[in-house]
Design a protein around this motif. Structure first.
Motif, PDB file in Angstrom:
ATOM      1  N   TYR A  50       0.819  -1.208   0.000  1.00  0.00           N
ATOM      2  CA  TYR A  50       0.000   0.000   0.000  1.00  0.00           C
ATOM      3  C   TYR A  50       0.861   1.271   0.000  1.00  0.00           C
ATOM      4  N   LYS A  51       2.098   1.155   0.456  1.00  0.00           N
ATOM      5  CA  LYS A  51       2.993   2.317   0.514  1.00  0.00           C
ATOM      6  C   LYS A  51       3.839   2.476  -0.745  1.00  0.00           C
ATOM      7  N   GLN A  52       3.618   1.623  -1.738  1.00  0.00           N
ATOM      8  CA  GLN A  52       4.397   1.695  -2.968  1.00  0.00           C
ATOM      9  C   GLN A  52       3.793   2.765  -3.883  1.00  0.00           C
ATOM     10  N   ASN A  53       3.972   4.002  -3.488  1.00  0.00           N
ATOM     11  CA  ASN A  53       3.471   5.133  -4.256  1.00  0.00           C
ATOM     12  C   ASN A  53       4.394   6.322  -4.050  1.00  0.00           C
ATOM     13  N   HIS A  54       4.054   7.424  -4.677  1.00  0.00           N
ATOM     14  CA  HIS A  54       4.943   8.584  -4.635  1.00  0.00           C
ATOM     15  C   HIS A  54       5.104   9.148  -3.229  1.00  0.00           C
ATOM     16  N   LEU A  55       4.072   9.061  -2.398  1.00  0.00           N
ATOM     17  CA  LEU A  55       4.158   9.588  -1.038  1.00  0.00           C
ATOM     18  C   LEU A  55       4.935   8.679  -0.099  1.00  0.00           C
ATOM     19  N   ARG A  56       5.129   7.409  -0.487  1.00  0.00           N
ATOM     20  CA  ARG A  56       5.781   6.384   0.337  1.00  0.00           C
ATOM     21  C   ARG A  56       5.003   6.129   1.630  1.00  0.00           C
ATOM     22  N   LYS A  57       3.674   6.256   1.572  1.00  0.00           N
ATOM     23  CA  LYS A  57       2.828   5.925   2.716  1.00  0.00           C
ATOM     24  C   LYS A  57       1.457   5.511   2.192  1.00  0.00           C
ATOM     25  N   ASP A  58       0.701   4.820   3.030  1.00  0.00           N
ATOM     26  CA  ASP A  58      -0.623   4.353   2.654  1.00  0.00           C
ATOM     27  C   ASP A  58      -1.513   5.568   2.358  1.00  0.00           C
ATOM     28  N   ASP A  59      -2.079   5.617   1.149  1.00  0.00           N
ATOM     29  CA  ASP A  59      -2.872   6.779   0.757  1.00  0.00           C
ATOM     30  C   ASP A  59      -4.376   6.514   0.857  1.00  0.00           C
ATOM     31  N   PHE A  60      -4.780   5.559   1.680  1.00  0.00           N
ATOM     32  CA  PHE A  60      -6.212   5.366   1.925  1.00  0.00           C
ATOM     33  C   PHE A  60      -6.792   6.657   2.502  1.00  0.00           C
ATOM     34  N   GLY A  61      -7.912   7.100   1.952  1.00  0.00           N
ATOM     35  CA  GLY A  61      -8.508   8.360   2.384  1.00  0.00           C
ATOM     36  C   GLY A  61      -8.108   9.535   1.542  1.00  0.00           C
ATOM     37  N   LEU A  62      -7.208   9.314   0.570  1.00  0.00           N
ATOM     38  CA  LEU A  62      -6.803  10.355  -0.372  1.00  0.00           C
ATOM     39  C   LEU A  62      -7.172   9.917  -1.785  1.00  0.00           C
ATOM     40  N   LEU A  63      -7.624  10.848  -2.602  1.00  0.00           N
ATOM     41  CA  LEU A  63      -8.018  10.556  -3.975  1.00  0.00           C
ATOM     42  C   LEU A  63      -7.068  11.299  -4.917  1.00  0.00           C
ATOM     43  N   PRO A  64      -6.150  10.582  -5.581  1.00  0.00           N
ATOM     44  CA  PRO A  64      -5.160  11.262  -6.424  1.00  0.00           C
ATOM     45  C   PRO A  64      -5.759  11.766  -7.725  1.00  0.00           C
ATOM     46  N   PHE A  65      -5.190  12.854  -8.240  1.00  0.00           N
ATOM     47  CA  PHE A  65      -5.525  13.309  -9.576  1.00  0.00           C
ATOM     48  C   PHE A  65      -4.891  12.354 -10.588  1.00  0.00           C
ATOM     49  N   SER A  66      -5.139  12.601 -11.862  1.00  0.00           N
ATOM     50  CA  SER A  66      -4.797  11.601 -12.882  1.00  0.00           C
ATOM     51  C   SER A  66      -3.299  11.389 -13.039  1.00  0.00           C
ATOM     52  N   ASN A  67      -2.488  12.404 -12.804  1.00  0.00           N
ATOM     53  CA  ASN A  67      -1.045  12.236 -12.984  1.00  0.00           C
ATOM     54  C   ASN A  67      -0.356  12.039 -11.637  1.00  0.00           C
ATOM     55  N   ILE A  68       0.726  11.264 -11.653  1.00  0.00           N
ATOM     56  CA  ILE A  68       1.519  11.044 -10.441  1.00  0.00           C
ATOM     57  C   ILE A  68       2.159  12.366 -10.021  1.00  0.00           C
ATOM     58  N   GLY A  69       2.064  12.708  -8.742  1.00  0.00           N
ATOM     59  CA  GLY A  69       2.691  13.924  -8.241  1.00  0.00           C
ATOM     60  C   GLY A  69       1.798  15.135  -8.260  1.00  0.00           C
ATOM     61  N   GLN A  70       0.592  15.001  -8.836  1.00  0.00           N
ATOM     62  CA  GLN A  70      -0.371  16.081  -8.699  1.00  0.00           C
ATOM     63  C   GLN A  70      -0.952  16.060  -7.290  1.00  0.00           C
ATOM     64  N   THR A  71      -1.924  16.892  -7.059  1.00  0.00           N
ATOM     65  CA  THR A  71      -2.505  17.002  -5.727  1.00  0.00           C
ATOM     66  C   THR A  71      -3.482  15.860  -5.460  1.00  0.00           C
ATOM     67  N   PHE A  72      -4.055  15.838  -4.256  1.00  0.00           N
ATOM     68  CA  PHE A  72      -5.015  14.826  -3.824  1.00  0.00           C
ATOM     69  C   PHE A  72      -6.266  15.516  -3.294  1.00  0.00           C
ATOM     70  N   ASN A  73      -7.422  14.964  -3.623  1.00  0.00           N
ATOM     71  CA  ASN A  73      -8.638  15.353  -2.924  1.00  0.00           C
ATOM     72  C   ASN A  73      -8.729  14.520  -1.644  1.00  0.00           C
ATOM     73  N   THR A  74      -9.226  15.108  -0.577  1.00  0.00           N
ATOM     74  CA  THR A  74      -9.243  14.438   0.728  1.00  0.00           C
ATOM     75  C   THR A  74     -10.596  13.784   0.961  1.00  0.00           C
ATOM     76  N   LEU A  75     -10.593  12.453   1.030  1.00  0.00           N
ATOM     77  CA  LEU A  75     -11.809  11.700   1.330  1.00  0.00           C
ATOM     78  C   LEU A  75     -12.001  11.511   2.828  1.00  0.00           C
ATOM     79  N   GLN A  76     -10.902  11.391   3.560  1.00  0.00           N
ATOM     80  CA  GLN A  76     -10.942  11.172   5.008  1.00  0.00           C
ATOM     81  C   GLN A  76     -10.454  12.440   5.693  1.00  0.00           C
ATOM     82  N   TYR A  77     -11.370  13.182   6.312  1.00  0.00           N
ATOM     83  CA  TYR A  77     -11.016  14.498   6.830  1.00  0.00           C
ATOM     84  C   TYR A  77      -9.963  14.432   7.929  1.00  0.00           C
TER      85      TYR A  77
END
Length: 656
Positions: free
Chosen positions: A76-103
């Motif tokens: 789950y941590k194999q991503n650009h942030l190097r942490k579990d991104d559950f609760g975050l919704l990434p934009f289409s490209n890697i390294g763009q921003t995230f919409n927050t699903l989990q406040y």
């Protein structure tokens, strides 16, 4: 094809080198005290380093150990942030921003920050930097493919020159082209750390330096969502979708020097100890928004996307920010009572632009800077005895600003498998700087405000057991600050977007319940995470989905005489429809909107993960159902979620 060639070139040598070494005794280096934990030929009279001698230490001195195992949690941590991104919704490209699903993933500091929150997901703050102590040099190489051209790498090495002194150096780099027009991301995060303590541990210091730059091409979203949602095969080539901005770019850069050190006054460590401690943090940040062409185009119609501008072309808006923080304290430690720390701190920041703007025929003046000086006094109590571990902090300003922070944490270890955590926070927070002052080349994106402090009360509890992991959080927000769409009906009809900061006078009550559980059936397993959120508010200000879920069904097993460990399965992600926040590139922030719901679409990922010795391989087919489902998936209104993509990555550890 290049992914499979790269995979072949990596796997074959790894399998070959996984065989036992036959190196002669004469060729061994006998100078080091420890042999690596991966050595198969033991040095005579040498100790073999154990995994607990490879320590990772946080700013609060919590210690964990290097983990090279292959688990679903590490995947789950194999991503650009190097942490579990559950609760975050990434934009289409890697390294763009995230919409927050989990406040509850929102971080709060009582001190005002620069702002531009949408640009800081990949920015490493001081409390996110780790320090190390290792028996032998440790190297970690991280690699991930990106969207179209580019790569994501993170290289790290740490070593102890002696038991007392450690250094680490790391660099994370990203370049990803993306699928849409004007979407290139280029980012770099450089980190250098050092840790030192005297042999008698009378003096200790942790220090780091970071240099980070994050560059994003900004396209402002697609102009015609109906083209994206249509079944027209021509638009499956996302470069054919029209976007609002074709030459805009944002750039965030930051440098930080930080150290935290303490000196024990009494010469020898005893049941009663007295310390003097000091923390220093100097940070310089710079945010820039560039847009060469001011007018946008929708179809064939020219559009003033962000309203009227003082310039006809070549927008180059810059925000400069400096922060200097010093905290000095005295701590008394008693082996029976715990540790008492009393401190005073000094916070100074300067947030500035290079001009003064006069609006409305001289009636409104937008100043060129915002300077703050804040002094706090406070105390912290730490207790660790048997199964109890607690940390209680309170601080309050003694200058004109009303600022306070109460943070109480308590942990109870029932046994090795069952732990309880409790936390209460009460924050009286100063607004981030870009709420009170902002300047732009766009006429209606200039403001000077004097907002009230935000008041945040939060109570949370969590439990970790072999049967269920659960979290509950209840938060009350008062005088909540946010960005709002203040476009008039005429501006909306003309595709003009005007964003201003606003403050909500009523209370917002937020409840979160999160549970996770893994069920195992022999070599098969089903990992489940479910999040429920409920917001009680008079208006739609804090918007989150009611339910967010992630379910992973997978198989695990050893192959090739246990030389290879593999996991393969499918991941299902889903969140219910809600009025997701939209993103504005001029201010680098998300804003509240009430016109379009996003969500309600499933996301399926297929994956194969493997481990050979200290090397972990990750192969994933992301959003595979996009190949045959309707294009109605968005990360924010006018910003689609990513399409189907095959990605490969690895993490390679060397214990030298």
């Amino acid at each position: 094809m290049r992914i499979f060639v790269f995979l072949y070139l990596l796997v074959v040598p790894t399998l070959l080198f996984s065989q036992e070494k036959t190196t002669s005794k004469n060729s061994l280096d006998m100078n080091t005290k420890y042999s690596s934990i991966t050595d198969t030929v033991k040095k005579k009279k040498d100790k073999i380093a154990t995994i607990d001698q490879y320590q990772i230490i946080t700013l609060e001195h919590d210690t964990t150990y290097v983990d090279t195992s292959l688990t679903l949690k590490s995947a789950y941590k194999q991503n650009h942030l190097r942490k579990d991104d559950f609760g975050l919704l990434p934009f289409s490209n890697i390294g763009q921003t995230f919409n927050t699903l989990q406040y509850s993933r929102t971080n709060f500091s009582p001190y005002p920050e620069i702002g531009f929150g949408g640009k800081h997901f990949n920015y490493l703050e001081a409390d996110q930097i780790n320090y190390y102590s290792v028996a032998t040099p440790l190297t970690e190489l991280f690699f991930n493919t990106t969207i179209n051209k580019g790569q994501n790498v993170d290289s790290f090495i740490t070593l102890n020159t002696s038991k007392n002194l450690n250094f680490s150096i790391a660099y994370k780099g990203l370049r990803s082209e993306g699928d849409y027009i004007n979407q290139l991301v280029s980012a770099g995060n450089f980190r250098f750390t050092t840790s030192y303590f005297t042999t008698d541990r009378r003096y200790a210091i942790n220090a780091h330096y970071t240099y980070q730059d994050i560059s994003n091409e900004e396209n402002g979203g697609i102009t015609t969502p109906s083209d994206f949602e249509s079944d027209n095969k021509d638009y499956k080539n996302r470069q054919r979708l029209q976007v609002y901005l074709t030459d805009a770019k944002s750039f965030l850069k930051g440098k930080r020097l930080f150290f935290d050190h303490a000196f024990r006054i009494n010469p020898t460590d005893g049941n009663n100890n007295l310390y003097v401690n000091h923390q220093f943090n100097y940070e310089n940040k710079f945010f820039e928004y560039n847009q060469a062409t001011v007018l946008s185009t929708v179809g064939t119609t020219p559009v003033q996307r962000f309203g009227e501008s003082y310039l006809t072309n070549g927008i180059n808006d810059q925000t400069h920010y400096e922060r200097l923080y010093n905290k000095v304290g005295v701590a008394y430690e008693n082996s029976l009572l715990g540790k008492f720390n009393f401190f005073v701190d000094d916070y100074r920041s300067n947030y500035e632009y290079g001009r003064i703007i006069v609006k409305d025929n001289g009636k409104t003046v937008i100043p060129d800077n915002l300077f703050l000086q804040i002094n706090n006094v406070g105390g912290q109590y730490e207790y660790q005895k048997n199964k109890w571990n607690g940390r209680f902090l309170y601080s309050r300003s003694i200058t004109n600003q009303s600022l306070s922070n109460l943070d109480a944490k308590l942990k109870y270890d029932w046994n090795e498998k069952i732990q309880f955590d409790f936390r209460y926070r009460n924050i009286n927070k100063l607004p981030n700087n870009n709420y009170n002052l902002y300047q732009s080349s766009y006429v209606e994106y200039n403001w000077s405000n004097n907002f009230k402090n935000e008041k945040i009360n939060s109570l949370s509890a969590s439990v970790n057991t072999p049967w269920l992991n659960g979290e509950v959080q209840y938060t009350v927000l008062k005088d909540h600050l946010y960005f709002a769409d203040v476009s008039s009906p005429a501006q909306i009809a003309a595709n003009t977007q005007i964003i201003n900061p606003a403050q909500y006078g009523n209370a917002i009550n937020y409840l979160e319940i999160k549970a996770s559980r893994e069920f195992k059936f022999g070599r098969f397993a089903l990992d489940n995470t479910l999040l429920y959120q409920k917001v009680d508010q008079s208006d739609l200000i804090l918007n989150v989905p009611d339910f967010v879920t992630r379910n992973t069904f997978y198989y695990s097993g050893h192959f090739f005489k246990k030389a290879l460990f593999m996991q393969t399965g499918v991941i299902f992600n889903y969140f219910t429809k809600y009025y997701g926040n939209d993103y504005n590139p001029v201010v680098g922030e998300f804003f509240v909107q009430k016109n379009k719901e996003i969500g309600g679409y499933p996301l399926f990922d297929l994956f194969v993960n493997a481990r050979i010795r200290q090397t972990r391989f990750y192969f994933k087919a992301e959003h595979i159902n996009a190949l045959f489902s309707k294009s109605d998936y968005y990360a924010a209104p006018n910003n689609p979620y990513r399409d189907f993509v095959i990605r490969f990555g690895l993490v390679w550890n060397f214990f030298q």
